[in-house]
Write an enzyme that holds these catalytic residues in place. Structure first.
Site, PDB file in Angstrom:
ATOM      1  N   HIS A 120      15.266 -34.938 -12.055  1.00 38.01           N
ATOM      2  CA  HIS A 120      16.081 -33.729 -11.954  1.00 38.01           C
ATOM      3  C   HIS A 120      16.636 -33.604 -10.537  1.00 38.01           C
ATOM      4  O   HIS A 120      15.967 -33.956  -9.559  1.00 38.01           O
ATOM      5  CB  HIS A 120      15.231 -32.500 -12.297  1.00 38.01           C
ATOM      6  CG  HIS A 120      16.028 -31.249 -12.450  1.00 38.01           C
ATOM      7  ND1 HIS A 120      16.035 -30.264 -11.505  1.00 38.01           N
ATOM      8  CD2 HIS A 120      16.852 -30.829 -13.448  1.00 38.01           C
ATOM      9  CE1 HIS A 120      16.821 -29.270 -11.911  1.00 38.01           C
ATOM     10  NE2 HIS A 120      17.332 -29.595 -13.083  1.00 38.01           N
ATOM     11  N   SER A 176       9.827 -37.197 -27.489  1.00 41.17           N
ATOM     12  CA  SER A 176      11.006 -36.452 -27.055  1.00 41.17           C
ATOM     13  C   SER A 176      11.694 -35.780 -28.233  1.00 41.17           C
ATOM     14  O   SER A 176      11.586 -36.225 -29.377  1.00 41.17           O
ATOM     15  CB  SER A 176      11.980 -37.392 -26.343  1.00 41.17           C
ATOM     16  OG  SER A 176      13.161 -36.709 -25.981  1.00 41.17           O
TER      17      SER A 176
END
Length: 540
Positions: free
Chosen positions: A252, A455
């Protein structure tokens, strides 16, 4: 059980409320308290007509991206020292907030041009004089149009990891109070309008979830996952002032923001095709810099591909290199998936029983909350390195922010209490199963797509029709896009999405790889957790 849900409320000229209701037969867990969704505050003024009170009952998370151009001149085989260049690494910056009402229901109709005109910059301008131009919409008209806009956008919200399905109506009355948790959550302050007891309960919950020793653990409710990363990496730097920060290139963007803020040396490690850090290159860089301590950011779900770095493998690398515990510091960025992994059977264990030092989790993502929030959790001896006594507060300063939103702690507490572990696990199972359904439906119509193990982020070829991308609010990176399946995404919505995408591809064609080694070409690698049938690819 039968749930009675108000559909609309109208107040006649005599002040009598007429409410139409809908009875829904639904299985409800025993910990759920069924209560009327109408309260007296809605009928305080009989002159108000409140229509279309949205159907809403239980349930549980948001980013707009600024796409940065990739650094095409960067050496892909070896990471280098961090350079303050927005094109170098890290994910694009995400930020968008949508109202939850109607998020799980039908797709709402677009705004009319008349409503759009009430939301222009000129229409919402704040006057600085008494001469308001004729025809300027009133505040009520503006807010009504804005409400319709949020309903519309919430109903087609596919690209960003925010659970828009939640109900906090019982907390609305508390918005009247200026709840401020300034100072340390565990140290009382002279400011009495706070929610510290709820904040401490939230921290205790996450401490137990991640198997931390409560006597050795400290944490607080943050404004978002970024603040959690900033706090975790700040503590790491205070523990190891001369360390190097190691993070994957798909980490991120806030991780590299922390490196800039704190003037830290950082290495951006290339990733494997499915998004995990390249373990061989990480090992090489750690070995080449043995003279300096290591701060390692471990991704519990990357932003674009939802990849989970293998914590145990990273710990084995440190062990094989004979790097002692006092020479490394591990921060786990678990914004979305750290809230999911504990509820997935046979998933890897991410906990403080292993030599990790901090973890950040977003509250408005998987859990769902109307304002961005999260938690930062760390070992107590680390936070003591930044602790300062503040007489003005009659408390200590241990957090990034001074004044802190006490509403966030209250909303997180409420969601956790209402959902319970069973409710959260049911949401996780729904997301995992629905993500697999989306993958199957996309594959059936010839769309190139992949899904990482552990995921709910389905990565697909980027649609060429920009109007389609904006309609469904897809997050894109070069020649790929993704859909993050959250509790508010249903199979009927997926069917509509796939139908429209198929029509879009028929009109505009498939995107071609933008360069050698582009994200689209990496979709065909065997390193992904779900087998890929290349016979269905339009690039075969």
């Amino acid at each position: 059980k039968t749930l009675v849900v108000p559909l609309s409320l109208e107040v006649n000229d005599r002040g009598k409320a007429n409410m139409s209701v809908l009875k829904l037969s639904q299985r409800v867990s025993s910990n759920v308290c069924l209560k009327p969704l109408i309260s007296k505050r809605y009928v305080r003024n009989a002159s108000n007509s409140l229509s279309s009170l949205q159907k809403r009952f239980l349930s549980s998370d948001v980013r707009v991206e600024e796409n940065a151009e990739p650094d095409r001149n960067q050496d892909k085989s070896s990471p280098g020292f961090f350079v303050d260049d927005v094109s170098k690494s890290g994910t694009p910056s995400p930020w968008a907030i949508f109202d939850a009402w109607g998020a799980s229901g039908d797709i709402q109709a677009p705004l009319t041009p008349q409503d759009h005109s009430k939301l222009t910059r000129e229409a919402v301008r704040i006057p600085v004089h008494d001469n308001v131009p004729h025809g300027t919409p009133s505040e009520t008209e503006i807010l009504t149009a804005y409400d319709q806009l949020l309903k519309r956008r919430s109903s087609v919200h596919f690209g960003y990891p925010y659970n828009l399905s939640y109900n906090h109506e019982e907390l609305y009355d508390f918005m009247r109070y200026s709840i401020n948790n300034l100072g340390d959550p565990f140290v009382p302050s002279n400011y009495g309008v706070h929610s510290r007891q709820f904040e401490c309960a939230v921290i205790d919950f996450f401490s137990e979830l991640f198997k931390a020793d409560p006597e050795d653990t400290w944490g607080y409710v943050t404004t978002c996952g970024t603040e959690g990363n900033l706090h975790g990496i700040l503590l790491a730097r205070e523990c190891h002032p001369d360390a190097i920060l190691y993070a994957s290139r798909e980490s991120h963007y806030s991780v590299f923001k922390a490196a800039r803020y704190y003037r830290m040396d950082a290495k951006s490690i290339p990733t494997l095709p499915m998004g995990e850090i390249d373990y061989s290159l990480l090992e090489r860089e750690l070995n080449n810099n043995r003279d300096r301590p290591a701060i390692i950011n471990v991704n519990i779900g990357t932003t674009v591909k939802g990849a989970v770095d293998n914590l145990d493998r990273i710990l084995r690398i440190l062990q094989n290199l004979n790097i002692p515990r006092e020479r490394y510091h591990i921060h786990c960025d678990g914004a979305l998936f750290a809230m999911m992994i504990p509820f997935i059977d046979h998933a890897p264990d991410v906990s403080f029983q292993k030599p990790i030092d901090s973890i950040s989790v977003s509250g408005h993502k998987m859990l769902g909350c109307p304002m961005p929030c999260g938690i930062a959790l760390t070992r107590k001896d680390h936070v003591q390195k930044v602790e300062h006594r503040i007489d003005y507060l009659n408390s200590v300063d241990t957090t990034i922010m001074g004044s802190r939103n006490g509403q966030s702690a209250l909303y997180l507490w409420y969601s956790l209490r209402k959902k319970s572990l069973t409710g959260i696990k049911n949401d996780v199972i729904h997301c995992m199963e629905t993500a697999r359904y989306l993958l199957e439906q996309l594959t059936s119509v010839g769309i190139d797509c992949r899904l990482n193990d552990l995921s709910t982020t389905v990565v697909l070829e980027r649609p060429l029709d920009d109007a389609f991308v904006k309609r469904w609010q897809l997050a894109c990176e070069e020649d790929i896009a993704h859909v993050v399946v959250m509790p508010n995404i249903t199979k009927p919505k997926i069917d509509q999405f796939v139908k429209e995408l198929k029509e879009s591809v028929e009109d505009h064609g498939h995107i071609k790889p933008q360069r050698d080694g582009s994200p689209l070409t990496q979709l065909y690698s065997s390193s992904w957790g779900v087998a890929y049938d290349d016979t269905s690819s339009h690039l075969r």
